[in-house]
Write an enzyme that holds these catalytic residues in place. Structure first.
Site, PDB file in Angstrom:
ATOM      1  N   GLY A 113      -4.981 -32.809 -13.556  1.00  0.00           N
ATOM      2  CA  GLY A 113      -5.841 -33.300 -13.586  1.00  0.00           C
ATOM      3  C   GLY A 113      -5.716 -34.211 -13.006  1.00  0.00           C
ATOM      4  O   GLY A 113      -6.551 -35.356 -12.039  1.00  0.00           O
ATOM      5  N   ARG A 160       3.895 -47.331 -28.884  1.00  0.00           N
ATOM      6  CA  ARG A 160       3.827 -49.147 -29.756  1.00  0.00           C
ATOM      7  C   ARG A 160       3.413 -50.064 -28.686  1.00  0.00           C
ATOM      8  O   ARG A 160       3.236 -50.774 -29.504  1.00  0.00           O
ATOM      9  CB  ARG A 160       5.653 -49.268 -29.815  1.00  0.00           C
ATOM     10  CG  ARG A 160       6.909 -47.916 -30.715  1.00  0.00           C
ATOM     11  CD  ARG A 160       8.033 -48.195 -30.883  1.00  0.00           C
ATOM     12  NE  ARG A 160       8.495 -47.394 -31.448  1.00  0.00           N
ATOM     13  CZ  ARG A 160       9.552 -47.507 -31.880  1.00  0.00           C
ATOM     14  NH1 ARG A 160      10.918 -48.314 -31.042  1.00  0.00           N
ATOM     15  NH2 ARG A 160      10.121 -46.485 -32.175  1.00  0.00           N
ATOM     16  N   HIS A 168       8.395 -39.104 -12.708  1.00  0.00           N
ATOM     17  CA  HIS A 168       7.543 -38.783 -13.642  1.00  0.00           C
ATOM     18  C   HIS A 168       7.118 -37.374 -14.057  1.00  0.00           C
ATOM     19  O   HIS A 168       7.120 -36.411 -13.266  1.00  0.00           O
ATOM     20  CB  HIS A 168       6.040 -39.068 -13.539  1.00  0.00           C
ATOM     21  CG  HIS A 168       5.464 -39.378 -14.058  1.00  0.00           C
ATOM     22  ND1 HIS A 168       4.951 -40.160 -14.882  1.00  0.00           N
ATOM     23  CD2 HIS A 168       4.406 -38.665 -14.144  1.00  0.00           C
ATOM     24  CE1 HIS A 168       3.752 -39.677 -15.754  1.00  0.00           C
ATOM     25  NE2 HIS A 168       3.458 -38.830 -15.261  1.00  0.00           N
ATOM     26  N   PHE A 169       7.202 -37.080 -15.198  1.00  0.00           N
ATOM     27  CA  PHE A 169       7.513 -35.559 -16.042  1.00  0.00           C
ATOM     28  C   PHE A 169       5.675 -35.657 -16.620  1.00  0.00           C
ATOM     29  O   PHE A 169       5.432 -36.565 -17.317  1.00  0.00           O
ATOM     30  CB  PHE A 169       8.639 -35.526 -16.460  1.00  0.00           C
ATOM     31  CG  PHE A 169       8.775 -35.884 -18.525  1.00  0.00           C
ATOM     32  CD1 PHE A 169       7.779 -35.812 -18.895  1.00  0.00           C
ATOM     33  CD2 PHE A 169       9.364 -36.948 -18.581  1.00  0.00           C
ATOM     34  CE1 PHE A 169       7.848 -35.816 -20.511  1.00  0.00           C
ATOM     35  CE2 PHE A 169       9.863 -38.063 -19.729  1.00  0.00           C
ATOM     36  CZ  PHE A 169       8.818 -36.810 -20.796  1.00  0.00           C
ATOM     37  N   THR A 170       5.351 -34.858 -16.424  1.00  0.00           N
ATOM     38  CA  THR A 170       4.149 -34.844 -16.798  1.00  0.00           C
ATOM     39  C   THR A 170       3.816 -33.352 -17.836  1.00  0.00           C
ATOM     40  O   THR A 170       5.176 -31.449 -17.173  1.00  0.00           O
ATOM     41  CB  THR A 170       3.418 -34.629 -15.826  1.00  0.00           C
ATOM     42  OG1 THR A 170       1.968 -34.568 -16.801  1.00  0.00           O
ATOM     43  CG2 THR A 170       3.483 -34.148 -14.568  1.00  0.00           C
ATOM     44  N   GLU A 201      12.983 -47.840 -16.875  1.00  0.00           N
ATOM     45  CA  GLU A 201      11.635 -47.416 -16.534  1.00  0.00           C
ATOM     46  C   GLU A 201      11.122 -48.437 -15.158  1.00  0.00           C
ATOM     47  O   GLU A 201      11.476 -49.401 -15.381  1.00  0.00           O
ATOM     48  CB  GLU A 201      10.744 -47.754 -17.733  1.00  0.00           C
ATOM     49  CG  GLU A 201      10.903 -46.945 -18.990  1.00  0.00           C
ATOM     50  CD  GLU A 201       9.825 -46.875 -19.814  1.00  0.00           C
ATOM     51  OE1 GLU A 201       7.942 -46.588 -19.510  1.00  0.00           O
ATOM     52  OE2 GLU A 201      10.130 -47.060 -20.831  1.00  0.00           O
TER      53      GLU A 201
END
Length: 222
Positions: A28, A59, A19-21, A170
């Protein structure tokens, strides 16, 4: 991990779910001990100032979108490599100013068998996405062909065994993903390494490895 999912993970050599952040999102997440879904963010008041969402809109929030589940209440992850297409939009088009930089969180594949997890064959917003839970859902990510849109299909070809057929496939994890399952953080350079190492020490995550690997941010597009 369920036996069927464990067998798929072992057979395909899947060692991580990623998971990229942004740096803001990482801090956080460390504060609350989890990566949280977009829907959960308002409940975490201090996160409103730290973990700004990667994109301004999704979306999944639109009225026309499939509502079998509240898809905004899932954390979006990928198997083995990040969704390069989405990452490039986030890093090169949406967020090109300010102090934001990027990290990749790598979780144990054990999370694939947790309750409520869905597997999406392509980007969750695409019209031909197929979502399914359990081992059949995981296996569907490795089909010979995966439809994305009406005239856009991903083909298996010579993709590595640990990569889904569509690079935008995903893993949808419900509500919040505990950092107790976090094993590595990938960064792009030494400065980021020093910062992340300091944060992990401050938030008492000594077992999480920090790895400098700029190539990891290129993903494996198809």
């Amino acid at each position: 991990m369920s036996e069927e999912i464990k067998e798929i993970v072992a057979a395909r050599g899947i060692s991580e779910v990623v998971h990229f952040t942004s740096n803001h999102g990482l801090v956080g997440s460390l504060q609350v001990g989890s990566v949280v879904s977009r829907r959960q963010l308002p409940a975490e008041k201090h996160l409103a100032y730290i973990a700004a969402p990667t994109s301004a809109t999704r979306r999944e929030a639109e009225a026309y979108f499939d509502k079998n589940e509240d898809w905004l209440d899932f954390v979006n992850l990928s198997i083995s490599e990040i969704n390069t297409s989405y990452f490039n939009f986030a890093s090169k088009k949406w967020h090109v100013t300010g102090d934001r930089w990027w990290a990749i969180l790598a979780f144990s594949p054990d999370i694939l068998s947790h309750d409520g997890v869905y597997f999406a064959t392509t980007n969750n917003i695409y019209e031909h996405v197929s979502r399914q839970s359990d081992a059949n859902g995981l296996q569907s990510l490795f089909s010979q062909t995966v439809r994305r849109k009406v005239s856009w299909t991903a083909f298996r070809r010579d993709r590595a065994d640990n990569l889904p057929t569509c690079e935008q496939a995903e893993v949808l994890y419900p509500k919040r993903l505990s950092l107790n399952h976090l094993e590595k953080v990938y960064v792009q350079n030494g400065d980021d390494y020093d910062l992340v190492s300091g944060w992990l020490n401050y938030y008492k995550r000594p077992n999480v490895q920090v790895v400098i690997d700029a190539a990891k941010f290129d993903g494996q597009p198809n």
